[in-house]
Scaffold this active site. Structure first.
Site, PDB file in Angstrom:
ATOM      1  N   GLY A   1       0.820  -1.201   0.000  1.00 39.96           N
ATOM      2  CA  GLY A   1       0.000   0.000   0.000  1.00 39.96           C
ATOM      3  C   GLY A   1       0.847   1.240   0.000  1.00 39.96           C
ATOM      4  O   GLY A   1       2.016   1.232   0.382  1.00 39.96           O
TER       5      GLY A   1
ATOM      6  N   LYS B   1       4.669   4.518   2.670  1.00 40.13           N
ATOM      7  CA  LYS B   1       4.400   3.206   2.108  1.00 40.13           C
ATOM      8  C   LYS B   1       4.142   2.200   3.221  1.00 40.13           C
ATOM      9  O   LYS B   1       4.611   2.366   4.349  1.00 40.13           O
ATOM     10  CB  LYS B   1       5.594   2.718   1.274  1.00 40.13           C
ATOM     11  CG  LYS B   1       5.822   3.471  -0.015  1.00 40.13           C
ATOM     12  CD  LYS B   1       6.995   2.858  -0.786  1.00 40.13           C
ATOM     13  CE  LYS B   1       7.226   3.594  -2.107  1.00 40.13           C
ATOM     14  NZ  LYS B   1       8.366   3.032  -2.855  1.00 40.13           N
TER      15      LYS B   1
ATOM     16  N   ASP C   1     -10.007  10.841  11.164  1.00 44.17           N
ATOM     17  CA  ASP C   1      -9.930  10.367   9.779  1.00 44.17           C
ATOM     18  C   ASP C   1     -10.600   9.003   9.654  1.00 44.17           C
ATOM     19  O   ASP C   1     -10.039   8.059   9.092  1.00 44.17           O
ATOM     20  CB  ASP C   1      -8.478  10.306   9.311  1.00 44.17           C
ATOM     21  CG  ASP C   1      -8.367  10.208   7.778  1.00 44.17           C
ATOM     22  OD1 ASP C   1      -9.390  10.463   7.095  1.00 44.17           O
ATOM     23  OD2 ASP C   1      -7.288   9.878   7.275  1.00 44.17           O
TER      24      ASP C   1
END
Length: 1006
Positions: A704, A710, A829
């Site tokens: 990902g 990363k 988030d």
């Protein structure tokens, strides 16, 4: 005059004081204590409205019970307070323990929060029954509970108590029932509980205890009637000593990691009613002797590694009604005694290696309700007496070797709701009555050799939702009566010998989701007037003899994504309306279509969708066979192109190999220098070091990539996997601002996850730092993020029960952050990509790079000046205030719920200027709920889906004040399934494992 006014001003307050004092003095001391308790609680439902200080005593108040006075001159005394299920909010009212004669106190199923101090439950000298279950209590269990001299019953289940069970719990003088299930207790299950010799019921299930054995000392509890240790991280073997518990009625060690054999001593549990051992790793044979247990009703050892045959006497226990040994490695035949089991109602032996035939009289003497023998090696005929008990609802014999025809009795089995006989060797005609069984919802006969036609009596099957008869030899026409099945979702009859036209009544099926009639001999024109197929996702009519044109109405079907009309005799043009569809599969090859292709399809991407239609050759070169005269030139040209391609590929592969070798060499050199300089900070006991992590950070392991860095999958030397987030450093971005941002993200993640311990929050194992490089090492989630899975081609894996579980898991994680952390934490988030899924699709909330403590937010921390969150998830008020609190997270979580219900992304082109929230609201208002539910979901769960949708809409209310708290969201989600079977607090339950054939029944449950 002035002195007079002054005197009056002094007298008025004095008179008012005496008047109020008179009112309060009229209430006795017990009532004053209760009013003091009321002042410390919020009462949203106004349940305590009649707690009136003008009363003499509180004995008529809601929830309060009194006993007669102890003397003629005294008042009645308060002996019981029951305020369970009233939505009360606040800390535990310790003043209640001043009531000298209080014997019963129940505050269960409220929102009692904070911790439970040692002093809060003292003195309570008369308290015998204390129930604080299903609240939001946190912190350690108070050891002072053991000092209550009269306590007989203690229920603290369904809270968030953490830490170990205190040693003082060994000293309860009279305790008979102890319920601590579904908390966050750690350490191992203590053996000192065996010192509470008066215990009759011990329930510690579903706590994240440290892996450890079942204490053999519990065998000393000679009065024990219930032992429930499900989901306690138990390892090792089942102690044979437990067979000495002569009074035990309910024995549950399910969903642990126990190994070894089932002890033969369990056959000596002379009073046992229920034995639950499912979901472990038990091996070896099932011991004989259970027939001796005169009270045994239910035994479940599913999902283990048991071997050998079923004991010959297993069905001879006189009261036995439920037997589950599915998903093991059992062999041999089913004992003949199964036909003599006069109380047997539920038998599940699926996914074993059982062979032989069923006894001819099976079912004749048993009140069978549910029988699942799927995925075995069974043969012979289906017993004619299988439904003789008159109550059979489920008969599942999928993937065996049964032969012969169906017994006539099945056609008269009026109670049948699910009949699944797929992939056997059955033949002959289906009994006529079976097509029209009044309660049948799932009828699956595929993969056999059945013949005859579909009977018109199918109109009587008013509850039929899935008719799956593919891969047989059925013939004749499809009866028009099938159009009266208002609940029909799937009609799969491919690979048969059906003929004639499609009945126009199929257009009446408003819930139809799959229509598969490929490879038959059907004819006539395709149906018009199909506007009602708003839920149709798959239409496969290939390999038939259909004529006429393609109906333009197909392009108006909103969720159709699989369309195969190939190998028919269709003529005319491709309707331009088909461009409206979002198709994963599109094939109209080998027909007689002509004219121009719609612009969207006139590209090589769709070439294979139109092969074998001579009239379409002008639009896409290569759709038609090449003429003989041009074959030689074409062959030469193709050979030249192929040579150029091969040469280019070789050069490309060589270049990639050279670059990869240089990159690995450089990386090995660089890591070799830096390894010794990395600093590792652990938050849990680790079985690896930083060298193992650093050696695997290459591009091959990237799983990902996001704005902050990363993510790599690293497989450790012990075979376990971890996920490593490598945050971008200044070497990547450059500049002080970016470097400061990385530091902020790193510090936020470490500060938040380093101290959190919750089953629904992703675990941070450790972090590694070196200069500007920062690594975070998490537990690895094999199913990735909810967003990636839900919105990919694998979204069909998420049936409704799985989606519901994900929603509840994530809600519990966020509730922990908001209500149980000190200070509370706002995630900031919340989105589907930040909800990770383990191997069992359990959900964990992840990515705390922008999380903030509410305390810090209240001080206006510097980093709040920028917008945190993701498009489509941000609460409306955040856009213009830049201020967040728990209500912002709740809005974002509501969007996640809407994603789970609709299967749609939070923002998408089809919404136009709207986002998902506005689209759902407007669509529900204009067209109804059915038009927003994901068509991949089984509508058998529609009622439950609608309830969850309402919770999502409540969470996304434009006004923050109208959004429920996360703890309320958790309660509401739990109440959605309040009428579903769930673990009983007092009696345990049978296995929650269900069996079904997902390939033919998307989203359905047995």
């Amino acid at each position: 005059m002035l002195p007079r006014l002054t005197t009056m001003r002094l007298l008025v307050p004095l008179l008012l004081f005496f008047h109020l004092s008179k009112l309060s003095f009229s209430l006795n001391q017990e009532g004053i204590y209760l009013l003091d308790a009321k002042r410390g609680l919020e009462d949203p439902g106004n349940i305590l409205a009649n707690w009136n200080p003008r009363d003499d005593t509180p004995c008529k108040w809601t929830g309060v019970s009194c006993s007669p006075p102890r003397s003629p001159s005294s008042d009645r005394i308060v002996t019981s307070i029951d305020l369970s299920g009233n939505g009360l909010v606040g800390p535990f009212p310790a003043v209640l323990c001043r009531l000298p004669y209080l014997a019963n106190l129940s505050l269960s199923n409220n929102y009692i929060n904070s911790s439970l101090p040692e002093s809060a439950l003292l003195p309570c000298p008369s308290l015998s029954h204390l129930d604080l279950s299903e609240n939001n209590l946190v912190g350690p269990l108070p050891g002072a509970l053991a000092a209550l001299p009269a306590l007989l019953y203690l229920d603290l289940s369904g809270n968030n108590f953490s830490g170990r069970i205190p040693p003082s719990f060994a000293a309860f003088p009279r305790l008979q029932r102890l319920f601590l299930y579904n908390n966050l207790l750690t350490s191992t299950i203590p053996s000192f509980l065996s010192n509470v010799s008066t215990l009759r019921e011990l329930d510690l299930a579903y706590n994240p205890f440290t892996p450890g054995p079942v204490p053999a000392e519990l065998a000393k509890l000679g009065s024990l009637e219930l032992l429930w240790l499900a989901g306690c991280n138990l390892i090792g073997e089942i102690p044979p000593e437990l067979g000495r518990l002569a009074k035990l009625t309910n024995f549950d060690l399910s969903t642990n990691s126990l190994s070894g054999p089932i002890p033969a001593s369990l056959t000596q549990l002379s009073s046992v009613v229920q034995i639950e051992l499912y979901g472990n790793s038990l091996s070896g044979p099932i011991p004989s002797g259970f027939s001796k247990l005169a009270n045994l009703r239910r035994i479940d050892a599913s999902t283990n590694q048991l071997e050998g045959p079923l004991p010959e006497d297993i069905f001879d226990a006189p009261l036995l009604d439920n037997v589950h040994f599915s998903q093991n490695h059992l062999t041999g035949s089913i004992p003949a005694g199964v036909s003599r089991a006069s109380n047997l109602s539920d038998l599940k032996l699926f996914q074993n290696r059982l062979n032989g035939s069923l006894p001819a009289d099976f079912g004749k003497y048993s009140p069978l309700v549910s029988l699942d023998l799927s995925d075995n090696l069974l043969s012979g005929g289906i017993p004619a007496s299988i439904c003789d008990g008159g109550v059979l609802q489920e008969l599942l014999l999928i993937d065996n070797f049964f032969t012969g025809s169906l017994p006539r009795g099945i056609g008269q089995c009026q109670t049948l709701a699910r009949l699944r006989l797929a992939n056997n060797r059955l033949s002959g005609e289906v009994p006529a009555g079976m097509w029209g069984l009044p309660h049948i919802s799932f009828l699956e006969l595929k993969g056999n050799s059945f013949s005859g036609g579909i009977s018109p009596v199918i109109s009587s099957a008013a509850n039929l939702s899935n008719l799956v008869i593919s891969d047989n030899q059925f013939s004749g026409s499809i009866p028009s009566e099938i159009g009266s099945l208002s609940k029909l979702y799937e009609l799969s009859a491919g690979n048969n010998r059906l003929s004639g036209p499609l009945p126009s009544s199929l257009g009446n099926l408003t819930l139809l989701g799959r229509l598969v009639l490929c490879n038959n001999s059907l004819s006539g024109e395709l149906l018009r007037g199909i506007e009602s197929w708003k839920r149709l996702t798959e239409l496969n009519l290939s390999y038939n003899g259909f004529t006429g044109g393609i109906p333009p109405e197909l392009g108006d079907l909103p969720v159709l994504n699989y369309l195969d009309l190939s190998n028919n005799i269709l003529i005319g043009e491709i309707p331009v309306q088909l461009q409206n569809l979002n198709l994963n599969k599109f094939n109209v090859s080998n027909n007689q279509l002509s004219g121009s292709l719609p612009p969207l399809f006139a590209s090589q991407v769709y070439r294979n969708s139109f092969l074998g239609n001579p009239g379409l050759c002008d639009d896409l070169p290569g759709l038609c066979p090449v003429t003989p005269g041009g074959r030689k030139d074409r062959h030469l040209f193709v050979w030249l192109l192929r040579s150029i391609f091969i040469l280019a590929a070789l050069v490309f592969i060589g270049g990639v190999a050279w670059f990869y070798w240089r990159y690995r060499s450089f990386k090995r050199f660089k890591l070799g220098i830096d390894k010794s300089k990395w600093t590792l900070t652990s938050f849990h006991k680790l079985g690896f070091n930083e060298d193992e992590i650093l050696d695997c950070l290459d591009e091959d392991n990237v799983i990902g990539k996001g704005a902050s860095g990363k993510v790599y999958k690293v497989v450790l030397s012990n075979g376990e996997a971890v996920a490593v987030k490598k945050l971008w450093g200044t070497s990547k971005k450059g500049g002080e601002n970016e470097d400061q941002m990385v530091d902020d993200l790193f510090e936020a993640e470490v500060a938040t996850l380093g101290k959190i311990r919750h089953k629904n929050i992703v675990k941070l194992w450790c972090c590694c730092t070196h200069k500007d490089r920062k690594l975070l090492v998490y537990e690895y989630m094999p199913n990735g993020s909810l967003g990636d899975l839900l919105h990919s081609s694998k979204g069909g894996l998420l049936d409704w029960p799985t989606r519901y579980k994900i929603a509840l898991d994530a809600a519990e994680g966020l509730s922990y952050l908001h209500h149980d952390c000190v200070p509370p934490i706002v995630h900031r988030d919340v989105k589907s990509n930040n909800i990770l899924l383990d191997g069992e699709f359990g959900a964990r909330v992840a990515d705390f790079g922008v999380a903030k403590a509410v305390e810090a937010i209240g001080k206006g921390s510097k980093s709040m000046s920028g917008i945190a969150g993701s498009c489509g998830y941000i609460a409306p008020e955040y856009a213009y205030t830049l201020r967040v609190n728990e209500k912002s997270d709740i809005y974002s979580f509501g969007v996640v719920i809407l994603e789970l219900v609709t299967g749609r992304r939070p923002v998408a082109p089809e919404f136009g200027e709207k986002d998902l929230v506005k689209w759902v609201c407007s669509t529900v208002d204009q067209k109804g709920v059915d038009h927003v539910i994901d068509p991949k979901l089984d509508m058998c769960s529609k009622e439950e889906i609608e309830k969850v949708l309402k919770i999502g809409l409540l969470c996304t209310s434009p006004l923050p004040i109208n959004r429920p708290s996360m703890r309320r969201v958790v309660k509401m989600l739990q109440e959605v399934r309040a009428d579903k079977p769930k673990p009983e607090k007092r009696h345990g339950k049978l296995s929650p494992y269900y069996h079904d054939d997902a390939s033919s029944d998307p989203g359905s449950i047995i």
